[in-house]
Write a protein that holds these residues in place. Structure first.
Motif, PDB file in Angstrom:
ATOM      1  N   ASP A  30       0.806  -1.157   0.203  1.00 46.51           N
ATOM      2  CA  ASP A  30      -0.083   0.029   0.069  1.00 46.51           C
ATOM      3  C   ASP A  30       0.901   1.483   0.038  1.00 46.51           C
ATOM      4  N   THR A  31       2.191   1.159   0.028  1.00 50.32           N
ATOM      5  CA  THR A  31       3.004   2.369   0.257  1.00 50.32           C
ATOM      6  C   THR A  31       2.917   3.281  -0.728  1.00 50.32           C
ATOM      7  N   ASP A  32       2.866   2.932  -2.051  1.00 47.35           N
ATOM      8  CA  ASP A  32       2.881   3.902  -2.917  1.00 47.35           C
ATOM      9  C   ASP A  32       1.403   4.755  -3.014  1.00 47.35           C
ATOM     10  N   ALA A  33       0.264   4.042  -2.990  1.00 46.75           N
ATOM     11  CA  ALA A  33      -0.945   4.628  -2.819  1.00 46.75           C
ATOM     12  C   ALA A  33      -0.982   5.478  -1.378  1.00 46.75           C
ATOM     13  N   LEU A  35       1.367   6.988   0.052  1.00 45.71           N
ATOM     14  CA  LEU A  35       2.354   8.350  -0.218  1.00 45.71           C
ATOM     15  C   LEU A  35       1.795   9.138  -1.091  1.00 45.71           C
ATOM     16  N   GLU A  36       0.934   8.651  -2.341  1.00 46.19           N
ATOM     17  CA  GLU A  36       0.333   9.656  -3.348  1.00 46.19           C
ATOM     18  C   GLU A  36      -0.780  10.388  -2.545  1.00 46.19           C
ATOM     19  N   GLU A  39       0.684  13.141  -0.495  1.00 47.08           N
ATOM     20  CA  GLU A  39       1.295  14.201  -1.152  1.00 47.08           C
ATOM     21  C   GLU A  39       0.015  14.959  -1.577  1.00 47.08           C
ATOM     22  N   SER A  47       7.975  11.232   3.016  1.00 47.73           N
ATOM     23  CA  SER A  47       8.818  10.336   2.448  1.00 47.73           C
ATOM     24  C   SER A  47       8.267   8.801   2.480  1.00 47.73           C
ATOM     25  N   GLU A  48       8.961   8.214   1.700  1.00 45.04           N
ATOM     26  CA  GLU A  48       8.795   6.672   1.877  1.00 45.04           C
ATOM     27  C   GLU A  48       9.463   6.085   3.251  1.00 45.04           C
TER      28      GLU A  48
END
Length: 172
Positions: A30-33, A35-36, A39, A47-48
């Motif tokens: 789920d990290t990318d979603a 972080l999106e 943002e 940040s990650e």
């Protein structure tokens, strides 16, 4: 909505606009979603490394709200003796005002609070984040203190208490 009870009673109104929201544990995929969404939601986004470091703490838990296999919101919180602290929460702008945030906070209240164990939820909200202030007040949270030096970088401490008693603490 003036109280969490009214928000819960009106949950069907929200859920009718956004069907089948599932609240589940956050996983590494789920990290990318997350972080999106972060943002799009915050001026100072994570940040990650910030996300991973925070979620690796022993007392920290992350959950996501998912709609049709798409992460549309997240909430990260810390468990403490007697309280729960919301570290960060956000909903994708396309799903704002559709009950996603309500569903995540309601999940915490229903599953994590108990009068004899943990009876309050706290969240620090930046003074410029009016959207979050209105959101938490609508769910029955009250501002109980201010953290900061009064030079434009203050945060309000919003609390939800099972007993409903709120006391202004001033500057902390």
């Amino acid at each position: 909505m003036d109280t969490m009870q009214e928000a819960v009673e009106n949950e069907e109104d929200y859920r009718g606009q956004l069907a089948d929201v599932e609240i589940r544990w956050m996983i590494r995929a789920d990290t990318d979603a997350v972080l999106e969404i972060d943002e799009m939601s915050f001026v100072e986004c994570w940040s990650e490394a910030d996300l991973v470091t925070t979620c690796r703490r022993n007392n920290t838990i992350g959950m996501v709200a998912e709609h049709e296999d798409r992460v549309v919101g997240f909430i990260i919180y810390e468990l403490h003796r007697g309280k729960l602290n919301i570290v960060r929460t956000a909903v994708h702008p396309d799903f704002s005002s559709m009950g996603v945030g309500l569903a995540m906070v309601q999940r915490l209240i229903n599953n994590k609070l108990h009068p004899k164990r943990r009876d309050k939820i706290e969240a620090f909200v930046h003074e410029t984040n009016v959207t979050a202030q209105v959101f938490f007040r609508a769910l029955g949270f009250a501002s109980e203190a201010i953290r900061g030096d009064g030079n434009g970088d203050d945060e309000y401490l919003f609390c939800y208490r099972l007993d409903g008693f709120h006391e202004w603490q001033g500057r902390i």
